[in-house]
Design an enzyme around this catalytic site. Sequence first.
Site, PDB file in Angstrom:
ATOM      1  N   HIS A 290       0.814  -1.263  -0.029  1.00  0.00           N
ATOM      2  CA  HIS A 290       0.002   0.032   0.040  1.00  0.00           C
ATOM      3  C   HIS A 290       0.743   1.331  -0.090  1.00  0.00           C
ATOM      4  CE1 HIS A 290      -2.779  -2.827   2.109  1.00  0.00           C
ATOM      5  NE2 HIS A 290      -3.773  -2.608   1.154  1.00  0.00           N
TER       6      HIS A 290
ATOM      7  N   LYS B  75      -1.083  -6.632  -8.162  1.00  0.00           N
ATOM      8  CA  LYS B  75      -1.344  -7.560  -7.459  1.00  0.00           C
ATOM      9  C   LYS B  75      -2.561  -8.057  -7.555  1.00  0.00           C
ATOM     10  CE  LYS B  75      -2.015  -9.897  -3.534  1.00  0.00           C
ATOM     11  NZ  LYS B  75      -3.439  -9.455  -2.668  1.00  0.00           N
TER      12      LYS B  75
HETATM   13  P1  AMP Z   1      -6.677  -3.957  -0.532  1.00  0.00           P
HETATM   14  O1  AMP Z   1      -6.326  -2.818   0.896  1.00  0.00           O
HETATM   15  O2  AMP Z   1      -6.067  -5.358  -0.242  1.00  0.00           O
HETATM   16  O3  AMP Z   1      -7.832  -3.738  -1.122  1.00  0.00           O
HETATM   17  O4  AMP Z   1      -5.460  -3.147  -1.530  1.00  0.00           O
HETATM   18  C1  AMP Z   1      -5.540  -1.786  -1.763  1.00  0.00           C
HETATM   19  C2  AMP Z   1      -4.763  -1.508  -2.856  1.00  0.00           C
HETATM   20  O5  AMP Z   1      -3.280  -2.081  -2.699  1.00  0.00           O
HETATM   21  C3  AMP Z   1      -5.104  -2.355  -4.182  1.00  0.00           C
HETATM   22  O6  AMP Z   1      -5.157  -1.417  -5.346  1.00  0.00           O
HETATM   23  C4  AMP Z   1      -4.306  -3.591  -4.171  1.00  0.00           C
HETATM   24  O7  AMP Z   1      -4.099  -3.886  -5.695  1.00  0.00           O
HETATM   25  C5  AMP Z   1      -2.981  -2.774  -3.663  1.00  0.00           C
HETATM   26  N1  AMP Z   1      -1.876  -3.786  -2.909  1.00  0.00           N
HETATM   27  C6  AMP Z   1      -2.198  -4.506  -2.331  1.00  0.00           C
HETATM   28  N2  AMP Z   1      -1.236  -5.618  -1.882  1.00  0.00           N
HETATM   29  C7  AMP Z   1      -0.229  -5.030  -2.853  1.00  0.00           C
HETATM   30  C8  AMP Z   1       1.211  -5.350  -3.132  1.00  0.00           C
HETATM   31  N3  AMP Z   1       1.933  -6.648  -2.511  1.00  0.00           N
HETATM   32  N4  AMP Z   1       1.930  -4.847  -3.846  1.00  0.00           N
HETATM   33  C9  AMP Z   1       1.202  -3.827  -4.473  1.00  0.00           C
HETATM   34  N5  AMP Z   1       0.004  -3.147  -4.417  1.00  0.00           N
HETATM   35  C10 AMP Z   1      -0.485  -3.984  -3.444  1.00  0.00           C
END
Ligand code: AMP
Length: 296
Positions: free
Chosen positions: A37, A153
């Site tokens: 994030h 991801k």
């Molecule tokens: P989430 O909080 O899991 O909904 O993710 C929020 C954002 O962070 C989304 O755009 C995800 O794709 C991104 N994200 C989550 N994990 C990763 C990672 N390991 N590398 C890059 N972006 C990520």
Amino acid sequence: MKIIAGVDEMRAESALLRRQSVSLALVPTMGALHAGHLALVQEAKRRADAVVVSIFVNPSQFGAGEDYDAYPRMLDADLEQLADLGGVDVVFAPSAAGMYPDGPAAQRSVVSVGRLTEHLCGAYRPGHFDGVSTVVLKLFNICAPTIAVFGRKDAQQFLVLRRMARDLNLGIEVVGIPTVRENDGLALSSRNTYLTAEERKQAPVLFRAVTAAENSIQAGERDGAAVRRVMEACLGESSLAKVQYAEVVDADELQPVSELVPSSEVLAAVAVFFGSTRLIDNVFVTVPARTSDNPG
Ligand code: AMP
């Protein structure tokens, strides 16, 4: 760094930011922030004058029996990480009642991005992408960004949202950044905290599988079924991994490919359960051009 919970207050703040800044980046998250994030936030800072990070565990993208209640919520720790990082103008952390005053089920207007949601995660999580695209459009309307930054991801999510922005003329540039990983290749995810020690040890098998797919394509494999078998064989080496899918699709419409077309872009993607924890990973691959296509 302002912390805003109210939808109307956020709308007023984004109007103010847009008057003061040429560009405004939004980074939507569900919190439980990790280095993946933070990489999105860094990219947002590079690309825009002002940055808004939203933290909202969106009920409408979780299916029955999924982990909405159990999903980690740690707003104080998230705010501390963002404050330490610096450069974030606003954290928008609305309540579920703020986003859905009559409950998510009463939301009558829903965005569907059609074909792009048919396969991969969309095939196993009915309604998930409608929930994602609808809440992201709501966040876009409230925060009025010029740019939005997502992680590759969640490749299908990124491609669905980029398509939504294009199809609906939102005028928002949707940017996707590479996956941030642990040293052993495991993609960072808020859900990694659910893994037992043994599951955690085996979890890098997802990355090994998609890397094996990429290597086979780079080495000349053009048969989609053969690339799928490469991933399945790799995942089969983990005693705890239960494969939900191992798929190769075109990176535009996300349809399964039987014959990989030279110079096209494909996405090799896997979803795997370790116990009740579901992990995903993927790699984008540009299929090498035929040698005879190369000039000289
Ligand atoms: P989430 O909080 O899991 O909904 O993710 C929020 C954002 O962070 C989304 O755009 C995800 O794709 C991104 N994200 C989550 N994990 C990763 C990672 N390991 N590398 C890059 N972006 C990520």
